[in-house]
Design an enzyme around this catalytic site. Sequence first.
Site, PDB file in Angstrom:
ATOM      1  CG  HIS A  43     -11.063   8.140   5.794  1.00 23.94           C
ATOM      2  ND1 HIS A  43     -11.422   7.544   4.614  1.00 23.94           N
ATOM      3  CD2 HIS A  43     -10.474   7.171   6.536  1.00 23.94           C
ATOM      4  CE1 HIS A  43     -11.059   6.264   4.630  1.00 23.94           C
ATOM      5  NE2 HIS A  43     -10.489   6.009   5.770  1.00 23.94           N
ATOM      6  CG  HIS A 277      -9.151   7.429  10.886  1.00 20.71           C
ATOM      7  ND1 HIS A 277      -8.030   8.143  10.574  1.00 20.71           N
ATOM      8  CD2 HIS A 277      -9.213   6.416   9.987  1.00 20.71           C
ATOM      9  CE1 HIS A 277      -7.436   7.587   9.532  1.00 20.71           C
ATOM     10  NE2 HIS A 277      -8.134   6.544   9.161  1.00 20.71           N
ATOM     11  CD  GLU A 426      15.758  -3.287  -2.231  1.00 23.83           C
ATOM     12  OE1 GLU A 426      15.164  -2.953  -1.183  1.00 23.83           O
ATOM     13  OE2 GLU A 426      16.861  -3.885  -2.217  1.00 23.83           O
ATOM     14  CG  HIS A 488      20.215 -13.133  -3.148  1.00 19.01           C
ATOM     15  ND1 HIS A 488      19.982 -13.371  -1.810  1.00 19.01           N
ATOM     16  CD2 HIS A 488      20.940 -11.978  -3.215  1.00 19.01           C
ATOM     17  CE1 HIS A 488      20.563 -12.412  -1.088  1.00 19.01           C
ATOM     18  NE2 HIS A 488      21.141 -11.560  -1.916  1.00 19.01           N
TER      19      HIS A 488
END
Lengths: 685, 685
Positions: A43, A277, A426, A488
């Site tokens: 890159h 890029h 999380e 869950h």
Amino acid sequence: MNEVSGAEAGTLAEAGLSKIDALCANTIRFLALDMVQKAKSGHPGTPMGAAEAAYVLWDRFLKHNPRNPLWADRDRFVLSAGHASALQYSLLHLTGYDLSMDDLKQFRQWGSRTPGHPEYGLTPGVNATTGPLGQGFANGVGMAVAERLLAETFNRPGYDLFDHRVFEIVSDGDLEEGVSSEAASLAGTWELGKLVYIYDSNHIQIEGDTDVVFREDVAQRFRSYGWRVYGPVDGSKIQDIDEALRAAVSRSDKPSLIISKSTIGRFSPLAGTAKVHGEPMSPEEAKQSKISAGWPADKEFYVPDEVYAHMREAVERGRRAEESWNSLLEDYTLKYPEQAERLRLQLNGKLPRGWDSQLANLFSPQSSPIATRDASGKVINAISKSIGWLVGGSADLAPSTKTIIEGVGDFPYDEGGRNFHFGVREHAMGSIANGIALHGGLIPYTATFLTFSDYMRPPMRLAALMGVRVVYVFTHDSIGLGEDGPTHQPVEHLMSIRAVPNMTLIRPADAFEVAQAWKSALENDHGPTALVLTRQKVPVFDREKLGSQPAVDKGAYILWEPQSGKPDLIVIGTGSEVQLALEAAKKLASEGVRVRVVSMPSWELFDRQPAEYRESVLPRDVRARVVVEAGARKGWERYVGLDGEVVGLDRYGASAPGQVAMEKLGFTVEAVVSACRRALERRGM
Amino acid sequence: MNEVSGAEAGTLAEAGLSKIDALCANTIRFLALDMVQKAKSGHPGTPMGAAEAAYVLWDRFLKHNPRNPLWADRDRFVLSAGHASALQYSLLHLTGYDLSMDDLKQFRQWGSRTPGHPEYGLTPGVNATTGPLGQGFANGVGMAVAERLLAETFNRPGYDLFDHRVFEIVSDGDLEEGVSSEAASLAGTWELGKLVYIYDSNHIQIEGDTDVVFREDVAQRFRSYGWRVYGPVDGSKIQDIDEALRAAVSRSDKPSLIISKSTIGRFSPLAGTAKVHGEPMSPEEAKQSKISAGWPADKEFYVPDEVYAHMREAVERGRRAEESWNSLLEDYTLKYPEQAERLRLQLNGKLPRGWDSQLANLFSPQSSPIATRDASGKVINAISKSIGWLVGGSADLAPSTKTIIEGVGDFPYDEGGRNFHFGVREHAMGSIANGIALHGGLIPYTATFLTFSDYMRPPMRLAALMGVRVVYVFTHDSIGLGEDGPTHQPVEHLMSIRAVPNMTLIRPADAFEVAQAWKSALENDHGPTALVLTRQKVPVFDREKLGSQPAVDKGAYILWEPQSGKPDLIVIGTGSEVQLALEAAKKLASEGVRVRVVSMPSWELFDRQPAEYRESVLPRDVRARVVVEAGARKGWERYVGLDGEVVGLDRYGASAPGQVAMEKLGFTVEAVVSACRRALERRGM
């Protein structure tokens, strides 16, 4: 340097550079370009666009010692935009790290120290493995957390042993990833004033102009989190970047974001386009880039002498800085010998002698049934007394995961507070834990329900890849959690986590195994450990009666066998299902079957044992094997083979009281007994 | 209602409610509380705090037909805060959905239609399975996308067939999760003006006051994304909520966020504390809550007659609304018969006759080697001509994943544009795709590198759990991707995805298998499919020479066997490693070994075949089995057993050119041959 002086003049005037600054920035720029061109891969765009900003940061602000990349009080630099690795390698080489020109020429080749994305532990001076976007951003938050906690613990008047910043270069992609939003919000809430991030805003990503996907007002967004925002500044102007950085480091009350507008692939004919890029240019385009910058077009990997001379001043600056810190530490050691000893222990990643002495008596065979999450809570509170640098918390599930350390307060609100509240984030929790571990000096743990491990897979993988010690507490580990239902209730998660290389998963069966599991986790300093725990109560096995000792460190062990001689059948269980394995075995034994029960808390620990041990637990020629685990079946054939039986799940759970869900979905003694009979029958027994 | 009229007066004055409004809101509130109390499990706090806001939304704004929960032009309501499910069940029951009082009393019990968190497909009127926070937020963005695309495609002057909104109730936790940041940024960029979200801001989460973890200025943050923000309003005041909603629906140029300040567990003695968030109250506290609200304390599951009378007006309103829409559709059908036919096809989730006719001739056995990602790009462009409602895109990797549909433009910038640019936001991409699929009328696909599937595990799981058709294109599927190195090289991902129930993973070996894989994916309308594709070129197998036909729909098939009679050895390969399996087998066959080669693109499709077919491919008594796959070893014992060999990886990859990485890490013909010899030897052959 006659070659550059002509065209240079214009560039200098335009950018407000002194000649040496321009030379250094261009050297960084074209070293990076040459690396990509030579590798025919990489890159070039971001290194070419961010060269000035990176240069001024490294040359004028970064506190580091190239000859000791692990100096504890160095500023942490993280290139969150890891695809721009060539930029970092150029900086490391030029400032005198142990990274040679030959290393640069081996960019992206087998066995080199200059891989495609920066890798922690492989290249000196790389403080975090980056590449998956957003991770480095959040790692930096963890590093700033560690700095603050260590400063709170160890600094004394006149002894600012910990006083460093975290500098990063972050990209559009980093800011698009949700994890950076989560981490930025926490950094703002926690007022982590040592964070200084340069946002390389080049308006281009792989699919084109960022306007197509990213029209938000970044400055406003970061102000809403409680950050101080500087700029936008012209990222090609040394003076502008310098001023913004100077302003940012002048205060330490809030995190800082410097918006640096840049041109991707600056000086290239492809500048400002997505084409520059992520792939090499044609040789002609590369040449043209150098000509546009007034750089010698016929030279590759070219470093003017005065650039080496200037940038390698970092070595002497670094040496002096660390020497002065070392003598401060010497004085400190005389004045505060106990703290100093503890500090050395922490920085070396060691555990204090006897840290686990309390574990032996924490539980008794006579204990009434206790959920393994509760047992874990007791263990945490026992060991955190001797390991004062065990720090962690939960993503808004602390009361459920039982992960609060009692009596030590909350970070950052209480002095020395070690309990973290991550909010329902999380992903950032996992990435911040990586940052804490990478910083050194602390042992982080995280906590949530096992099913939400899905939200934090990326940092879990990176912890395993980097080999850092993070402990994941995952509770509510099966359909046995009950009423919250299938969203869950984890099913596939055990297998999904076991598949991650260098990840150790431990699912203890009872309180004794929990204590050993924590011991294994803390002693594993070369990778993360996932502790998988029940919501529901499970019996504490009376080992004397069973005639065995728990051996979590071996991954699997014989829990019970009633008779001598070789078993006809082996029943394996993990976690809350070991009791089913045991009951089923007892029933079959009462009918005269020679049956062995194996508790197998950890595949990874078992697989690491010598062949003889593994053979002693699972003899190759005993093929009537049954496993019971309230999770996905797929994969257990590793231990039961084509002739065995797996009592597991191929479906999602259901909302119902835990015991009902378990029974309805086939986790009963009878079901295990039936599976055993099928396995025996298949072997003609 | 004498019981309530006394205490009611104060409440009414305070909250500015008419009596019927107060009755309805309290009925919702206490039905929810009674459900939790009866189940002895659940979340009473949010339903009790958000009852007024939910009531006014459902009573005055929501366009829906309780007697046809699937009406295509209904407003979509999603309870992103899925833990407040009792709130939604109360609303569904009271407004006349097929959800009885008995259903409410079965809250969280085995087999009930009122599970712990709302489940799509189980409960009429539930438009998305929610519970994992942030998902519903992002699903709604996908629904609004679908509405706009369908409107663009089908609406004609005077025929606004699609003109509905997406209403949600979202919580603190939803806004903390990074996925909601990603989705909100996209919604702002895309100017999705049909989104109206009520943010129930109650300042409490499980670990306590949100101030500890969430100090950001939410209004400012959403304005930075390009949203219009209303409030904060007092969420207990019907009039305030009503005015905010009225303002929000008066314009459709930007998404709207209404900040509704509420008190968690309103009227409970525990109101405003975390204690009332996620567990039942004591019977005394429940009673006290009712008394405080002027509600009959001795009644449970109590619905005043006038509440039924008022709220069930929704049935008649809904009937009329849908009838009027149906007659609009009838007129439309006369005027635009072709569009109408296509519309019916789309809404029924069907594929047009002959949609796959182009696939047969897309590739030829004489084709030169082609990467399976490139083959997939050709397939997408072929089938998207006949399936005009195949829509999708990539998380900033479109050029690499080859997922652009040529010539149809970009959403939302081109009229009818079907190419999506998600930015570097894999998580939101997955969740938005779920929303598009849930809305109906479109088939969504997503694309990124396989390693970044980690970022989108939560929506992938939910797609599988809900059984919706989403196609995941995952390219760069092994260490063979080369120089980008271990952060970008998937290892464990194949196994991790295979472990997810109701997920189908297909890793095709060549262009022919790619075409079949896409066919399987589109024909799978009861769950998601992950297509796993190479970056590097792979040969196109000449099936005539090999004497077999590709059979991806069977999951595994015999690709080659040179001799008649039973094989001594089976070599299994997937994806780019099938060529290694084939070459190794040919070498062994030349030495006289009777060897079979099996191409196994999909475990899940194979496992669904009849036992006879499976036996015909992998005969039970042929135990010398070898598999080669450039991914984690663990789990392959499912097919090779304890006596087989797995040529796979137990470690991370490395940065190097792809072919070098493959060879250095053991993926060579020689390594497969050696593994075969070991397997044969073990069987004494």
